[in-house]
Design a protein around this motif. Structure first.
Motif, PDB file in Angstrom:
ATOM      1  N   ASN A 104      11.418  32.464  60.505  1.00  0.00           N
ATOM      2  CA  ASN A 104      10.381  32.881  59.626  1.00  0.00           C
ATOM      3  C   ASN A 104      10.402  34.305  59.148  1.00  0.00           C
ATOM      4  OD1 ASN A 104       8.643  30.504  59.542  1.00  0.00           O
ATOM      5  ND2 ASN A 104       7.696  30.938  61.679  1.00  0.00           N
ATOM      6  N   LEU A 105      10.421  34.170  57.880  1.00  0.00           N
ATOM      7  CA  LEU A 105      10.495  35.602  57.270  1.00  0.00           C
ATOM      8  C   LEU A 105       9.019  35.863  56.778  1.00  0.00           C
ATOM      9  CD1 LEU A 105      13.440  34.407  56.978  1.00  0.00           C
ATOM     10  CD2 LEU A 105      13.696  36.083  55.207  1.00  0.00           C
ATOM     11  N   ILE A 106       8.486  36.984  57.253  1.00  0.00           N
ATOM     12  CA  ILE A 106       7.220  37.349  56.972  1.00  0.00           C
ATOM     13  C   ILE A 106       7.195  38.733  56.462  1.00  0.00           C
ATOM     14  CG2 ILE A 106       4.899  37.925  58.227  1.00  0.00           C
ATOM     15  CD1 ILE A 106       5.634  36.267  60.573  1.00  0.00           C
ATOM     16  N   ASP A 107       6.639  38.653  54.991  1.00  0.00           N
ATOM     17  CA  ASP A 107       6.581  39.896  54.322  1.00  0.00           C
ATOM     18  C   ASP A 107       5.154  40.329  54.307  1.00  0.00           C
ATOM     19  OD1 ASP A 107       7.536  41.829  52.483  1.00  0.00           O
ATOM     20  OD2 ASP A 107       6.326  40.980  51.163  1.00  0.00           O
ATOM     21  N   LEU A 112       7.444  46.231  55.020  1.00  0.00           N
ATOM     22  CA  LEU A 112       7.790  45.947  56.190  1.00  0.00           C
ATOM     23  C   LEU A 112       7.948  44.204  56.312  1.00  0.00           C
ATOM     24  CD1 LEU A 112       8.097  46.413  59.278  1.00  0.00           C
ATOM     25  CD2 LEU A 112       5.636  46.110  59.598  1.00  0.00           C
ATOM     26  N   ARG A 113       9.207  43.774  56.803  1.00  0.00           N
ATOM     27  CA  ARG A 113       9.405  42.561  56.903  1.00  0.00           C
ATOM     28  C   ARG A 113       9.631  42.060  58.353  1.00  0.00           C
ATOM     29  NH1 ARG A 113      12.563  39.886  51.922  1.00  0.00           N
ATOM     30  NH2 ARG A 113      10.920  39.778  50.223  1.00  0.00           N
ATOM     31  N   VAL A 192      12.802  46.361  58.908  1.00  0.00           N
ATOM     32  CA  VAL A 192      12.902  44.976  59.255  1.00  0.00           C
ATOM     33  C   VAL A 192      12.895  44.967  60.542  1.00  0.00           C
ATOM     34  CG1 VAL A 192      14.019  42.860  59.420  1.00  0.00           C
ATOM     35  CG2 VAL A 192      14.180  43.936  57.115  1.00  0.00           C
ATOM     36  N   LEU A 193      11.741  44.091  61.215  1.00  0.00           N
ATOM     37  CA  LEU A 193      11.469  44.062  62.521  1.00  0.00           C
ATOM     38  C   LEU A 193      11.539  42.641  63.145  1.00  0.00           C
ATOM     39  CD1 LEU A 193      10.111  45.226  64.988  1.00  0.00           C
ATOM     40  CD2 LEU A 193       7.717  44.495  64.298  1.00  0.00           C
ATOM     41  N   VAL A 194      12.708  42.594  64.089  1.00  0.00           N
ATOM     42  CA  VAL A 194      13.197  41.157  64.421  1.00  0.00           C
ATOM     43  C   VAL A 194      12.509  41.030  65.865  1.00  0.00           C
ATOM     44  CG1 VAL A 194      15.201  39.952  65.046  1.00  0.00           C
ATOM     45  CG2 VAL A 194      15.425  41.646  63.080  1.00  0.00           C
ATOM     46  N   PHE A 195      11.957  39.969  65.963  1.00  0.00           N
ATOM     47  CA  PHE A 195      11.285  39.771  67.437  1.00  0.00           C
ATOM     48  C   PHE A 195      12.391  38.648  68.005  1.00  0.00           C
ATOM     49  CE2 PHE A 195       7.800  40.799  64.835  1.00  0.00           C
ATOM     50  CZ  PHE A 195       7.096  41.445  65.758  1.00  0.00           C
ATOM     51  N   GLY A 196      12.507  39.025  69.285  1.00  0.00           N
ATOM     52  CA  GLY A 196      13.254  38.142  70.206  1.00  0.00           C
ATOM     53  C   GLY A 196      14.628  38.136  70.266  1.00  0.00           C
ATOM     54  N   GLU A 197      15.484  37.478  71.157  1.00  0.00           N
ATOM     55  CA  GLU A 197      16.990  37.722  71.162  1.00  0.00           C
ATOM     56  C   GLU A 197      17.674  36.731  70.130  1.00  0.00           C
ATOM     57  OE1 GLU A 197      18.379  39.808  72.720  1.00  0.00           O
ATOM     58  OE2 GLU A 197      16.905  40.748  74.008  1.00  0.00           O
ATOM     59  N   GLU A 214      15.580  50.254  57.630  1.00  0.00           N
ATOM     60  CA  GLU A 214      15.688  50.331  59.091  1.00  0.00           C
ATOM     61  C   GLU A 214      15.575  49.019  59.887  1.00  0.00           C
ATOM     62  OE1 GLU A 214      16.474  52.828  62.578  1.00  0.00           O
ATOM     63  OE2 GLU A 214      16.233  53.548  60.528  1.00  0.00           O
ATOM     64  N   LEU A 215      16.550  48.917  60.843  1.00  0.00           N
ATOM     65  CA  LEU A 215      16.128  47.538  61.440  1.00  0.00           C
ATOM     66  C   LEU A 215      15.672  47.789  62.857  1.00  0.00           C
ATOM     67  CD1 LEU A 215      16.777  44.479  62.077  1.00  0.00           C
ATOM     68  CD2 LEU A 215      19.316  45.218  62.594  1.00  0.00           C
TER      69      LEU A 215
END
Length: 243
Positions: A104-107, A112-113, A192-197, A214-215
């Motif tokens: 899921n890509l949430i804008d 911020l994504r 970009v904020l990535v949740f989980g492994e 920024e990641l």
């Protein structure tokens, strides 16, 4: 198998057999059979009956004992397989087949994504509320609360299911990283904020960094709900990004 018995088998199957009448001068000994033994004594009656019921001299249809034929084929296969490597079965499917996942890509509309893995299950309502609250907190931090507008899209990999097309982890990383930078809206993408492994290996930090993005890696949304202590490091990383 003797030459005479071989001829009986071939004749019963309707296959013509051509043999030399004499050994040519200087010819090497044959390794396929004793073709010179044309005048060898006839086989015992019981062996001939086990191989062929009747071998008529005319061109009438030949009656073949099916059990004897199967036995003969087994003997021929055993002779033919000597000295050969066994033929292996069709190779199993490679473990390095194409990578498959769903994200899921949430804008947020504020630069911020958010990226979450939904390959196993969709986000639960509590997880969606958590992501919305994180977005509101960042919007207040960046003083752009009025412009907050959440929208989500699905990213399925592989994009197209075409045999022979490269669909490994490297191709998935390039495609997903490019999608994160695309359609960023009017406000420039900052983080970009990535949740989980699950999604970490499919986002290229260097690719995003070249675009000034920024990641940030965060625990899964459910892990944040289960352990509130995990929120403090995440908020520190988000606060370090200037508006």
């Amino acid at each position: 198998m003797s030459a005479q018995l071989s001829r009986l088998y071939l004749q019963a199957m309707g296959l013509p057999l051509y043999v030399p009448r004499f050994v040519l001068p200087g010819a090497a000994p044959s390794s396929q059979g004793d073709f010179a033994a044309l005048d060898e004594p006839p086989l015992p009656a019981e062996q001939q009956q086990a191989a062929v019921v009747a071998v008529p001299a005319t061109a009438q249809p030949v009656a073949v004992d099916s059990q004897a034929a199967r036995r003969s084929l087994g003997e021929l296969e055993a002779v033919d397989s000597r000295g050969r490597e066994p033929v292996s079965a069709a190779p199993a499917a490679s473990a390095a087949q194409g990578v498959r996942f769903r994200a899921n890509l949430i804008d947020t509309g504020i630069g911020l994504r958010l990226l979450t893995d939904c390959s196993e299950a969709e986000l639960r309502p509590a997880e969606k509320r958590l992501l919305a609250n994180i977005s509101r907190a960042v919007a207040r931090r960046w003083q752009c609360d009025a412009e907050l507008a959440l929208s989500a899209e699905r990213f399925d990999w592989p994009l197209v299911k075409v045999p022979g097309l490269l669909q490994g982890a490297d191709e998935a990383r390039e495609a997903l990283s490019a999608r994160l930078l695309a359609r960023a809206g009017e406000r420039p993408l900052r983080a970009v904020l990535v949740f989980g492994e699950g999604m970490r290996s499919y986002v290229c930090r260097e690719y995003l960094g070249a675009a000034g993005v920024e990641l940030i890696h965060a625990p899964a949304a459910q892990a944040l709900l289960d352990d509130g202590r995990l929120k403090a490091p995440l908020w520190s990383a988000l606060r370090a990004i200037t508006a």
